[in-house]
Design an enzyme around this catalytic site. Structure first.
Site, PDB file in Angstrom:
ATOM      1  NE  ARG A 250      -4.307  -1.322   0.006  1.00 40.82           N
ATOM      2  CZ  ARG A 250      -4.470  -2.378  -0.768  1.00 40.82           C
ATOM      3  NH1 ARG A 250      -3.467  -2.783  -1.551  1.00 40.82           N
ATOM      4  NH2 ARG A 250      -5.609  -3.047  -0.769  1.00 40.82           N
ATOM      5  CD  GLU A 279      -2.975   3.153  -5.440  1.00 41.16           C
ATOM      6  OE1 GLU A 279      -4.034   2.567  -5.782  1.00 41.16           O
ATOM      7  OE2 GLU A 279      -2.005   2.537  -5.011  1.00 41.16           O
ATOM      8  CG  HIS A 297      -3.024  -0.692  -7.146  1.00 48.30           C
ATOM      9  ND1 HIS A 297      -3.449  -0.116  -5.969  1.00 48.30           N
ATOM     10  CD2 HIS A 297      -2.903  -2.018  -6.862  1.00 48.30           C
ATOM     11  CE1 HIS A 297      -3.589  -1.042  -5.033  1.00 48.30           C
ATOM     12  NE2 HIS A 297      -3.254  -2.204  -5.562  1.00 48.30           N
TER      13      HIS A 297
END
Length: 340
Positions: A250, A279, A297
């Site tokens: 993360r 994000e 991602h």
């Protein structure tokens, strides 16, 4: 007989047939079609479209309409909701402490993501060592390989891979990296049982030694309040000069400002990132570094893994309905699950 309801909250793309097979005659599957949180909460109550829901399948895209499953939303869930099956390994969008207070069990899908995320990390490691991302950009810009200097690139063979957090993803990466071969060392809160001898454990008392050995540090730590910013100035500066930092966990586990400073002054030789603190926004400063391999991602973005994740999350709900308890319960709630 009225069947209990399973609420699909978010996208279900691949496992439609499996859903029918899992819940036929056992539960009614209802798709969440609320435009916002207020409508979602209202229709979970008596007389609403989702009345009778006992378990919720949750996927991150649902946050676009109802927000994350924070304390306020968990508090508003009716008492009949007893299980939240999250589709994903990371579950930081769910307030698990609020769930615990309300007696709601939360599961995730750890094993289903191992291959896809580990191969993403491996790609980032290879690209960071060899500057493959920069090479592709050079070619596309019509400069062939003129942007690449072999004095700055390295083979993986014989290098040391340091894994921060040896869960399923970390261990799968260890297996892949050993083929080069790389030396594999890891640091976790505790030694992982049944880990082979070639995967060397470094406890808290040897953390500095662990960091000093790393040619590449790969981060596989879940995001929790105690891990936010875990990989910060202190940890980064204990890496050898020129080391590589890879993050597929993360974004907020790594202190982005500290990472950028280390790239600026050359302490980090390269980085490979698949995740970012805010994000989908990406710090534009990262785009300036030729030695940064950046992905949007993509860790679990394969149809194979997405199907496995959907099926595993739904199977956890089915097991709860049939056996009174599903699998993959998040660590914070395992003591609650023991009482089921």
């Amino acid at each position: 007989m009225t069947l209990p309801r399973i609420l699909i909250c978010g996208d279900l793309v691949w496992a439609h047939e499996e859903t029918k097979q899992l819940f036929d005659g056992l539960a009614e599957v209802v798709s969440m079609d609320s435009p916002d949180r207020a409508d979602f909460v209202k229709n979970l109550q008596e007389g609403g479209r989702y009345e009778g829901t006992v378990a919720i399948y949750r996927e991150n895209s649902s946050a676009e309409r109802v927000g994350v499953f924070d304390g306020a939303l968990i508090a508003a869930l009716p008492p009949g909701v007893r299980w939240i099956a999250h589709n994903g390994a990371g579950y930081d969008q769910i307030n698990v402490n609020a769930c615990k207070e309300k007696g709601i069990t939360v599961s995730n899908t750890p094993v289903a993501v191992d291959d896809a995320t580990a191969t993403t990390a491996l790609y980032l490691i290879i690209s960071a060592f060899r500057h493959f991302s920069l090479g592709e950009r050079s070619l596309r810009a019509g400069r062939w390989n003129s942007d690449i200097s072999s004095s700055l690139t390295h083979d993986l063979t014989g290098k040391t891979l340091a894994i921060l957090g040896l869960g399923g993803i970390g261990f799968r990466l260890a297996e892949l990296a050993r083929a080069f071969p790389m030396r594999v060392v890891y640091h976790s809160r505790r030694r992982v049982e049944e880990t082979p001898d070639w995967c060397e454990y470094f406890g808290q008392e040897r953390l500095d030694e662990f960091l000093g050995l790393a040619d590449v540090l790969s981060v596989h730590v879940p995001l929790r309040p105690d891990t936010e910013g875990l990989v910060g100035e202190e940890i980064i500066r204990k890496l050898k000069r020129g080391a590589v930092l890879v993050n597929t966990a993360r974004g907020k586990v790594v202190d982005e400002a500290a990472l950028i400073r280390a790239l600026e002054d050359g302490h980090l030789g390269a980085v490979g990132l698949d995740v970012y603190p805010n994000e989908p926004a990406v710090n534009p400063r990262l785009l300036d570094f030729p030695n940064a391999t950046l992905l949007p991602h993509l860790g679990t973005a394969t149809r194979d893994s997405q199907r496995k994740m959907e099926v595993r999350a739904l199977t956890n709900i089915r097991d709860y309905l049939v056996k009174g308890k599903g699998n993959d319960i998040v660590p914070e709630l395992r003591d609650l699950a023991a009482k089921l």
